[in-house]
Each structure stands twice: as C-alpha cells, then as structure tokens.
Design a protein around this motif. Structure first.
Motif, PDB file in Angstrom:
ATOM      1  N   UNK A 105      -8.146   1.098 -11.338  1.00 10.53           N
ATOM      2  CA  UNK A 105      -8.133   2.606 -10.977  1.00 10.53           C
ATOM      3  C   UNK A 105      -9.676   3.091 -10.271  1.00 10.53           C
ATOM      4  N   UNK A 106     -10.637   2.625 -11.272  1.00 12.29           N
ATOM      5  CA  UNK A 106     -11.879   2.919 -10.856  1.00 12.29           C
ATOM      6  C   UNK A 106     -12.454   2.354  -9.550  1.00 12.29           C
ATOM      7  N   UNK A 107     -12.110   1.290  -9.061  1.00 14.12           N
ATOM      8  CA  UNK A 107     -12.279   0.726  -7.956  1.00 14.12           C
ATOM      9  C   UNK A 107     -11.418   0.973  -6.834  1.00 14.12           C
ATOM     10  N   UNK A 108     -10.548   1.767  -6.845  1.00 10.52           N
ATOM     11  CA  UNK A 108      -9.482   2.381  -5.843  1.00 10.52           C
ATOM     12  C   UNK A 108      -8.653   0.941  -5.535  1.00 10.52           C
ATOM     13  N   UNK A 109      -8.298  -0.029  -6.452  1.00  8.83           N
ATOM     14  CA  UNK A 109      -7.286  -0.960  -6.182  1.00  8.83           C
ATOM     15  C   UNK A 109      -7.788  -2.212  -5.244  1.00  8.83           C
ATOM     16  N   UNK A 110      -9.197  -2.206  -5.593  1.00  9.45           N
ATOM     17  CA  UNK A 110     -10.101  -3.327  -4.807  1.00  9.45           C
ATOM     18  C   UNK A 110     -10.137  -4.429  -5.689  1.00  9.45           C
ATOM     19  N   UNK A 111      -9.139  -4.902  -6.650  1.00  3.92           N
ATOM     20  CA  UNK A 111      -9.133  -6.004  -7.735  1.00  3.92           C
ATOM     21  C   UNK A 111      -8.239  -6.807  -7.421  1.00  3.92           C
ATOM     22  N   UNK A 112      -8.489  -8.097  -7.074  1.00  2.00           N
ATOM     23  CA  UNK A 112      -7.701  -9.250  -7.310  1.00  2.00           C
ATOM     24  C   UNK A 112      -7.596 -10.332  -8.307  1.00  2.00           C
ATOM     25  N   UNK A 141       0.927 -14.279 -20.900  1.00  2.00           N
ATOM     26  CA  UNK A 141      -0.286 -13.471 -20.465  1.00  2.00           C
ATOM     27  C   UNK A 141       0.012 -12.627 -19.188  1.00  2.00           C
ATOM     28  N   UNK A 142       0.383 -13.690 -18.009  1.00  2.00           N
ATOM     29  CA  UNK A 142       0.515 -13.035 -16.911  1.00  2.00           C
ATOM     30  C   UNK A 142       1.806 -11.875 -16.915  1.00  2.00           C
ATOM     31  N   UNK A 143       3.054 -12.271 -17.574  1.00  2.00           N
ATOM     32  CA  UNK A 143       3.976 -11.435 -17.587  1.00  2.00           C
ATOM     33  C   UNK A 143       3.536 -10.090 -18.210  1.00  2.00           C
ATOM     34  N   UNK A 144       2.803 -10.094 -19.544  1.00  2.00           N
ATOM     35  CA  UNK A 144       2.391  -9.014 -20.134  1.00  2.00           C
ATOM     36  C   UNK A 144       1.394  -8.028 -19.270  1.00  2.00           C
ATOM     37  N   UNK A 145       0.390  -8.526 -18.773  1.00  2.00           N
ATOM     38  CA  UNK A 145      -0.448  -7.869 -17.840  1.00  2.00           C
ATOM     39  C   UNK A 145       0.215  -7.340 -16.599  1.00  2.00           C
ATOM     40  N   UNK A 150       2.015  -1.524 -14.575  1.00  2.00           N
ATOM     41  CA  UNK A 150       3.059  -0.605 -13.923  1.00  2.00           C
ATOM     42  C   UNK A 150       2.640   0.739 -14.208  1.00  2.00           C
ATOM     43  N   UNK A 151       2.372   0.878 -15.520  1.00  2.00           N
ATOM     44  CA  UNK A 151       2.221   2.462 -15.999  1.00  2.00           C
ATOM     45  C   UNK A 151       3.411   2.912 -16.909  1.00  2.00           C
ATOM     46  N   UNK A 174      -1.066   0.467  -6.894  1.00  2.00           N
ATOM     47  CA  UNK A 174      -0.450  -0.638  -6.444  1.00  2.00           C
ATOM     48  C   UNK A 174      -0.601  -1.841  -7.365  1.00  2.00           C
ATOM     49  N   UNK A 175       0.451  -2.720  -7.166  1.00  2.00           N
ATOM     50  CA  UNK A 175       0.513  -4.010  -8.141  1.00  2.00           C
ATOM     51  C   UNK A 175      -0.915  -4.717  -7.923  1.00  2.00           C
ATOM     52  N   UNK A 176      -1.435  -5.320  -9.013  1.00  2.00           N
ATOM     53  CA  UNK A 176      -2.541  -6.168  -8.975  1.00  2.00           C
ATOM     54  C   UNK A 176      -2.092  -7.648  -8.660  1.00  2.00           C
TER      55      UNK A 176
END
Length: 224
Positions: A105-112, A141-145, A150-151, A174-176
C-alpha cells in the motif's frame, strides 16, 4: 523483457542511492535477497555453488528485505522491488501478510514477492521451527498471505496453521505477485501450480531452456 538491478551483499549506505540510480537509468526492478543469520558452526551446503560452500556469505551485509524495500520505495517513484528470494516458511504468515500488505500500500503496489523454502536447516532451527514438513508449511504460507492480501475476511484450516475469519486493512489494490524460487522438480512444480512466475538462482542457457519447457508443460498439466 524487464531489467533487474540486484543489491545482494551491498553496503547498507549504498542501498538508497543504488535504487535511485537504477530508476534514473530505466531499470524496471530492484532485487533484494534474504538472509536471517549466519551460523558459526554448520554442516549445511549451498545448492547454488559448484562445491556447495557458503563461506563467502559470512561477513557480507544482507539487509532485511521488507525494511530495505520500504526505505527504497520512499526514495523512488516508479521502480518495482522483488525479494529474491525471501524464506517464507520461517516467518509467521499472518504477521508477514500484515507487513507485506502495508508495504504494498505505502509503495503504491510496487512489491513483488519472490519466495522459497531456504536450502538450510539452520534457518528453521534458529526460529524454532522443524525442517521436516517445510514444503507444506511453505504452501500454506502462500495460501494465507494471498488470502489475507485481498482485504476480505479469510479463514484457514491447514496442517500447520488455523485461522479464524479475519481481514487486514489496508490491503493492496492489486494482488501481490508470487514468484517461486528453487531448481528442484518439487519447487518447479510448485511454481507451475501456485506461482505467478519462477525465479532462477543462475544456470546455463541450456539448463534454463530445458527448465522453462518443463515449467510450461507442468502449467498445462495444472490447467494454468
């Protein structure tokens, strides 16, 4: 094609200037490695060097990736950031989901998220988790994160984790993306089945071509 600048084993004082320089030069992404700690004594080997030795890592600076990305994102406007790769199962997925969704959120969806299981039992020992069952723990962990990012309300009942219906706020718009690392068949199959992509730790052109063909075949097998 995207161009990625790696800051592996970079002096901490250079991290922000390198991110700014990469953005100014037109790079698409900055890749940030992950390492929890270096053990004084260990008989573990490293699968991505010819002789399995990892002493070259002993005195190298390896910053915590999410904190480094937050710092670089605050100093840039466009470039994206990918963890390459983060050892996901040694972190609690709810706490990590809160951290990474806030960062997105803080990076405006710039995280992969480039994620893996870690090749070293030491990483599990020092955080009090068993080495056995790490593959299924990783998948949970992948499933939970994913579910928490999604919020929306998300609940989970698995082998390693059980969650009541909870939701995180804020959540990314958007989805990470999840890129799964590892060269073994089990990791490649996970990438084909669960991932939005795959990350190589370095291989020859011939090996890469063969691996990509296998990934495509497995993606077809999983209907993706």
């Amino acid at each position: 094609m995207k161009f990625v600048a790696s800051i592996a084993m970079t002096e901490p004082a250079f991290v922000v200037p390198l991110a700014r320089a990469a953005e100014d030069a037109g790079f698409d992404m900055v890749a940030v490695p992950d390492s929890i700690a270096y053990p004084r004594e260990s008989d573990s080997t490293y699968p991505y060097t010819p002789d399995g030795r990892r002493e070259f890592l002993e005195n190298k600076p390896l910053v915590e990736p999410l904190i480094a990305i937050a710092t670089m994102a605050a100093a840039t406007t466009r470039i994206e950031f990918v963890t390459n790769v983060l050892k996901l199962p040694v972190r609690h997925p709810v706490i990590f989901a809160k951290e990474v969704t806030t960062l997105a959120v803080l990076s405006q969806d710039r995280v992969v998220l480039g994620v893996g299981t870690s090749p070293w039992p030491d990483d599990y020992e020092i955080v009090g988790l068993p080495w056995e069952g790490r593959g299924r723990r990783f998948e949970e962990c992948v499933e939970i994160v994913r579910g928490l990012s999604t919020g929306r309300y998300f609940e989970y009942a698995g082998e390693h984790y059980r969650l009541p219906a909870i939701k995180l706020n804020p959540a990314p718009s958007v989805p990470i993306p999840f890129l799964i690392g590892g060269h073994g068949d089990i990791n490649l199959r996970r990438a084909a089945r669960l991932g939005d992509g795959w990350i190589s730790a370095g291989m020859s052109d011939e090996q890469l071509d063969l691996t990509l063909r296998r990934l495509h075949e497995w993606r077809e097998e999983y209907g993706r």
